[in-house]
Design an enzyme around this catalytic site. Structure first.
Site, PDB file in Angstrom:
ATOM      1  N   CYS A  57       2.337   2.528   9.698  1.00  0.00           N
ATOM      2  CA  CYS A  57       2.579   4.501   9.249  1.00  0.00           C
ATOM      3  C   CYS A  57       3.620   4.984  10.492  1.00  0.00           C
ATOM      4  O   CYS A  57       3.334   5.260  11.260  1.00  0.00           O
ATOM      5  CB  CYS A  57       1.420   5.353   8.588  1.00  0.00           C
ATOM      6  SG  CYS A  57       2.068   6.809   7.866  1.00  0.00           S
ATOM      7  N   PRO A  87       0.777  -1.494   0.053  1.00  0.00           N
ATOM      8  CA  PRO A  87       0.289   0.043  -0.154  1.00  0.00           C
ATOM      9  C   PRO A  87       1.059   1.504  -0.243  1.00  0.00           C
ATOM     10  O   PRO A  87       1.934   1.252   0.501  1.00  0.00           O
ATOM     11  CB  PRO A  87      -0.751  -0.239   1.340  1.00  0.00           C
ATOM     12  CG  PRO A  87       0.421  -1.162   2.168  1.00  0.00           C
ATOM     13  CD  PRO A  87       1.026  -2.106   1.352  1.00  0.00           C
ATOM     14  N   MET A  88       0.684   2.032  -0.472  1.00  0.00           N
ATOM     15  CA  MET A  88       1.278   3.063  -1.205  1.00  0.00           C
ATOM     16  C   MET A  88       0.596   4.696  -1.303  1.00  0.00           C
ATOM     17  O   MET A  88       0.162   4.613  -1.927  1.00  0.00           O
ATOM     18  CB  MET A  88       2.470   3.033  -1.904  1.00  0.00           C
ATOM     19  CG  MET A  88       3.755   2.633  -1.243  1.00  0.00           C
ATOM     20  SD  MET A  88       5.067   2.250  -2.568  1.00  0.00           S
ATOM     21  CE  MET A  88       4.366   1.597  -3.703  1.00  0.00           C
ATOM     22  N   GLN A 117      -6.974  -0.800   2.885  1.00  0.00           N
ATOM     23  CA  GLN A 117      -5.955  -0.969   4.639  1.00  0.00           C
ATOM     24  C   GLN A 117      -7.249   0.245   5.009  1.00  0.00           C
ATOM     25  O   GLN A 117      -7.539   1.441   4.353  1.00  0.00           O
ATOM     26  CB  GLN A 117      -5.055  -0.527   3.885  1.00  0.00           C
ATOM     27  CG  GLN A 117      -3.839  -0.658   5.423  1.00  0.00           C
ATOM     28  CD  GLN A 117      -2.207  -0.613   5.016  1.00  0.00           C
ATOM     29  OE1 GLN A 117      -2.104   1.227   4.450  1.00  0.00           O
ATOM     30  NE2 GLN A 117      -1.836  -0.962   5.451  1.00  0.00           N
ATOM     31  N   GLY A 138       7.108  -2.181  -2.235  1.00  0.00           N
ATOM     32  CA  GLY A 138       6.747  -0.542  -2.307  1.00  0.00           C
ATOM     33  C   GLY A 138       7.957   0.006  -3.444  1.00  0.00           C
ATOM     34  O   GLY A 138       7.611  -0.035  -4.658  1.00  0.00           O
ATOM     35  N   ARG A 139       7.971   0.814  -2.897  1.00  0.00           N
ATOM     36  CA  ARG A 139       9.024   1.929  -3.761  1.00  0.00           C
ATOM     37  C   ARG A 139       9.807   1.438  -4.798  1.00  0.00           C
ATOM     38  O   ARG A 139       9.600   2.092  -5.821  1.00  0.00           O
ATOM     39  CB  ARG A 139      10.071   3.265  -2.989  1.00  0.00           C
ATOM     40  CG  ARG A 139       9.636   3.619  -1.936  1.00  0.00           C
ATOM     41  CD  ARG A 139      10.308   3.640  -0.549  1.00  0.00           C
ATOM     42  NE  ARG A 139      11.060   2.490  -0.096  1.00  0.00           N
ATOM     43  CZ  ARG A 139      11.989   3.006   0.768  1.00  0.00           C
ATOM     44  NH1 ARG A 139      12.677   3.231   1.605  1.00  0.00           N
ATOM     45  NH2 ARG A 139      12.021   1.733   1.581  1.00  0.00           N
ATOM     46  N   ASN A 147       8.537  -7.049   4.302  1.00  0.00           N
ATOM     47  CA  ASN A 147       8.543  -6.266   3.750  1.00  0.00           C
ATOM     48  C   ASN A 147      10.026  -5.101   3.894  1.00  0.00           C
ATOM     49  O   ASN A 147      10.442  -5.112   5.168  1.00  0.00           O
ATOM     50  CB  ASN A 147       7.077  -5.573   4.189  1.00  0.00           C
ATOM     51  CG  ASN A 147       7.087  -3.705   2.913  1.00  0.00           C
ATOM     52  OD1 ASN A 147       6.770  -3.236   3.311  1.00  0.00           O
ATOM     53  ND2 ASN A 147       7.477  -3.458   2.246  1.00  0.00           N
ATOM     54  N   GLY A 148      10.092  -4.635   2.522  1.00  0.00           N
ATOM     55  CA  GLY A 148      11.245  -3.892   3.258  1.00  0.00           C
ATOM     56  C   GLY A 148      12.390  -3.641   2.017  1.00  0.00           C
ATOM     57  O   GLY A 148      13.162  -4.865   2.041  1.00  0.00           O
ATOM     58  N   LYS A 154      -1.018  -5.054   9.081  1.00  0.00           N
ATOM     59  CA  LYS A 154       0.565  -4.921   8.268  1.00  0.00           C
ATOM     60  C   LYS A 154       1.520  -4.061   9.280  1.00  0.00           C
ATOM     61  O   LYS A 154       1.035  -2.814  10.213  1.00  0.00           O
ATOM     62  CB  LYS A 154       0.608  -3.985   7.136  1.00  0.00           C
ATOM     63  CG  LYS A 154       2.347  -3.160   6.341  1.00  0.00           C
ATOM     64  CD  LYS A 154       1.978  -2.608   4.966  1.00  0.00           C
ATOM     65  CE  LYS A 154       3.352  -2.477   4.689  1.00  0.00           C
ATOM     66  NZ  LYS A 154       3.398  -0.934   4.826  1.00  0.00           N
TER      67      LYS A 154
HETATM   68  C1  LIG Z   1       4.641   6.871  -1.019  1.00  0.00           C
HETATM   69  C2  LIG Z   1       4.949   5.940   0.191  1.00  0.00           C
HETATM   70  C3  LIG Z   1       3.750   6.198   0.860  1.00  0.00           C
HETATM   71  C4  LIG Z   1       2.947   5.208   1.799  1.00  0.00           C
HETATM   72  N1  LIG Z   1       2.178   4.694   1.708  1.00  0.00           N
HETATM   73  C5  LIG Z   1       2.104   3.458   2.578  1.00  0.00           C
HETATM   74  C6  LIG Z   1       0.366   3.779   2.712  1.00  0.00           C
HETATM   75  O1  LIG Z   1      -0.504   4.287   2.181  1.00  0.00           O
HETATM   76  N2  LIG Z   1      -0.028   1.984   4.163  1.00  0.00           N
HETATM   77  C7  LIG Z   1       0.923   1.520   4.416  1.00  0.00           C
HETATM   78  O2  LIG Z   1       1.266   0.303   5.117  1.00  0.00           O
HETATM   79  N3  LIG Z   1       2.258   1.663   4.415  1.00  0.00           N
HETATM   80  C8  LIG Z   1       2.943   3.231   3.248  1.00  0.00           C
HETATM   81  N4  LIG Z   1       3.573   3.435   3.300  1.00  0.00           N
HETATM   82  C9  LIG Z   1       4.882   1.856   3.311  1.00  0.00           C
HETATM   83  C10 LIG Z   1       4.914   1.121   2.466  1.00  0.00           C
HETATM   84  O3  LIG Z   1       4.345   0.333   1.887  1.00  0.00           O
HETATM   85  C11 LIG Z   1       6.346  -0.091   2.857  1.00  0.00           C
HETATM   86  O4  LIG Z   1       5.678  -0.588   3.824  1.00  0.00           O
HETATM   87  C12 LIG Z   1       7.790   0.864   2.919  1.00  0.00           C
HETATM   88  O5  LIG Z   1       7.685   1.184   1.716  1.00  0.00           O
HETATM   89  C13 LIG Z   1       9.005  -0.356   2.166  1.00  0.00           C
HETATM   90  O6  LIG Z   1       9.184  -1.188   1.215  1.00  0.00           O
HETATM   91  P1  LIG Z   1       9.661  -0.466  -0.093  1.00  0.00           P
HETATM   92  O7  LIG Z   1      11.242  -1.326   0.710  1.00  0.00           O
HETATM   93  O8  LIG Z   1       9.384  -1.911  -1.366  1.00  0.00           O
HETATM   94  O9  LIG Z   1       9.175   0.218  -0.469  1.00  0.00           O
HETATM   95  C14 LIG Z   1       4.757   3.960   1.910  1.00  0.00           C
HETATM   96  C15 LIG Z   1       5.754   4.020   1.448  1.00  0.00           C
HETATM   97  C16 LIG Z   1       6.056   4.852   0.191  1.00  0.00           C
HETATM   98  C17 LIG Z   1       7.401   5.219  -0.334  1.00  0.00           C
END
Ligand SMILES: Cc1cc2nc3c(=O)[nH]c(=O)nc-3n(C[C@H](O)[C@H](O)[C@H](O)COP(=O)(O)O)c2cc1C
Length: 326
Positions: A102, A18-19, A72, A228-229, A204-205, A141
């Site tokens: 978050c 989720p982002m 979510q 995610g990113r 995740n990460g 999460k």
């Molecule tokens: C722009 C952005 C928005 C995000 N929004 C959410 C969100 O709405 N809910 C959530 O659980 N995590 C959110 N996250 C966290 C991501 O879901 C994820 O846990 C985090 O980026 C680590 O994973 P990654 O290294 O693959 O990016 C967000 C991250 C980013 C960068």
């Protein structure tokens, strides 16, 4: 295997994380087409949802009628979260995910997201109430803890399992880390090693390559991974990950034509959903990712940032296709 709608028969499930402002229905559709098995919506404030905020309902729209949608929500009131959960279920979501991770101040200051890592009884109570309020599977999460001095990942995992979540996603960072440093996958694996923890764990990460994805499954024993990113501007990552997890070789780099095609799809879907002008503005944050690694792209990026209509954007895509060979 994870016993959740849409992925029961998938050996190595891969989720789009989720982002906020990213995983709207336009982007989710692209990632699902590229091979993500499930995609999680942007988070939705439970307080806004129960007030019938129109924006919240938009975030629960499916990207196509059969999407197995994961929605979510966040918040810190058990009553409000339970009511919001029922609204999510009524909207047609297949899975409800609870945000306990978050780190953003505006959320945490109101007691939501990662703030619950400092009030585990409340986190457990919210989850218990939500699980009892709906028939769809509930997942959660979260992060490892508030700081590295007070890691609570195993306690949280067991607490939430006890009150009935169907899977847990663990981002291998603490709240105080925000996005700094590296995700600690050894800590994620500690949950899996705990003999009392029986439900599926999604890690995740920092997964940014197919090789890393394979490593996460092999070395840290997770049941699923969440990206995610690295998917922002590179949804093809899901294709590469899926291929390598299936034991196939896949090192295809998307052509410029393919990048333009996906960009256009993203833009048009956003326009259909919101409007052309908003779509053009929102897409500006994606161009660097979609055209990453293309020598000579910079002047075209400047033109894309200045374009104000689909016509202008598409004209730049044509120029990119004609003038940059790849
Ligand atoms: C722009 C952005 C928005 C995000 N929004 C959410 C969100 O709405 N809910 C959530 O659980 N995590 C959110 N996250 C966290 C991501 O879901 C994820 O846990 C985090 O980026 C680590 O994973 P990654 O290294 O693959 O990016 C967000 C991250 C980013 C960068």
């Amino acid at each position: 295997m994870i016993n959740l709608p849409g992925i029961t028969d998938i050996k190595f499930p891969v989720f789009l994380a989720p982002m906020e402002d990213v995983t709207d229905k336009a982007f989710r559709k692209i990632c699902l087409e590229m091979g993500a098995d499930l995609a999680v919506s942007e988070f939705i404030a439970s307080e806004a949802l129960v007030r019938n905020s129109e924006k919240s309902f938009l975030k629960m729209e499916k990207s196509y009628p059969d999407e197995t949608l994961v929605v979510q929500i966040f918040g810190n009131s058990p009553d409000v979260m339970a009511d919001a959960a029922q609204m999510v279920e009524e909207s047609g979501a297949a899975i409800l995910d609870l945000n306990f991770g978050c780190p953003v101040k505006k959320i945490v200051n109101k007691g939501g997201g990662a703030a619950l890592l400092r009030d585990l009884p409340l986190m457990k109570e919210i989850t218990r109430r939500v699980v009892n309020a709906v028939k769809i599977p509930v997942t959660a999460k979260t992060r490892l803890g508030w700081t590295s001095e007070d890691l609570v990942h195993e306690e949280v995992a067991l607490n939430l399992q006890e009150v009935g979540i169907q899977a847990l996603t663990m981002h291998g960072r603490t709240r105080s880390q925000l996005y700094a440093g590296e995700a600690d996958w050894e800590k994620i694996a500690e949950i899996k090693q705990n003999p009392d923890f029986q439900i599926p764990l999604i890690g995740n990460g920092d997964i940014n390559s197919a090789e890393k994805a394979v490593e996460c499954f092999e070395k840290y024993w997770v049941d699923g991974i969440m990206i995610g990113r690295a998917a922002i501007g590179d949804p093809w990552l899901f294709k590469r990950v899926r291929a390598v997890l299936n034991g196939e070789k896949f090192d295809e780099v998307p052509s410029i034509k393919e990048r333009s095609r996906v960009c256009k799809q993203h833009l048009i879907a956003t326009g259909d959903w919101k409007n052309e002008y908003i779509a053009v503005l929102e897409m500006r944050k994606f161009y660097s990712g979609y055209f990453k690694g293309i020598p000579g792209f910079k002047p075209f990026k400047i033109k894309l940032m200045e374009a104000n209509s689909f016509e202008e954007v598409f004209a730049v895509f044509d120029e990119v296709e004609n003038e940059l060979n790849m």
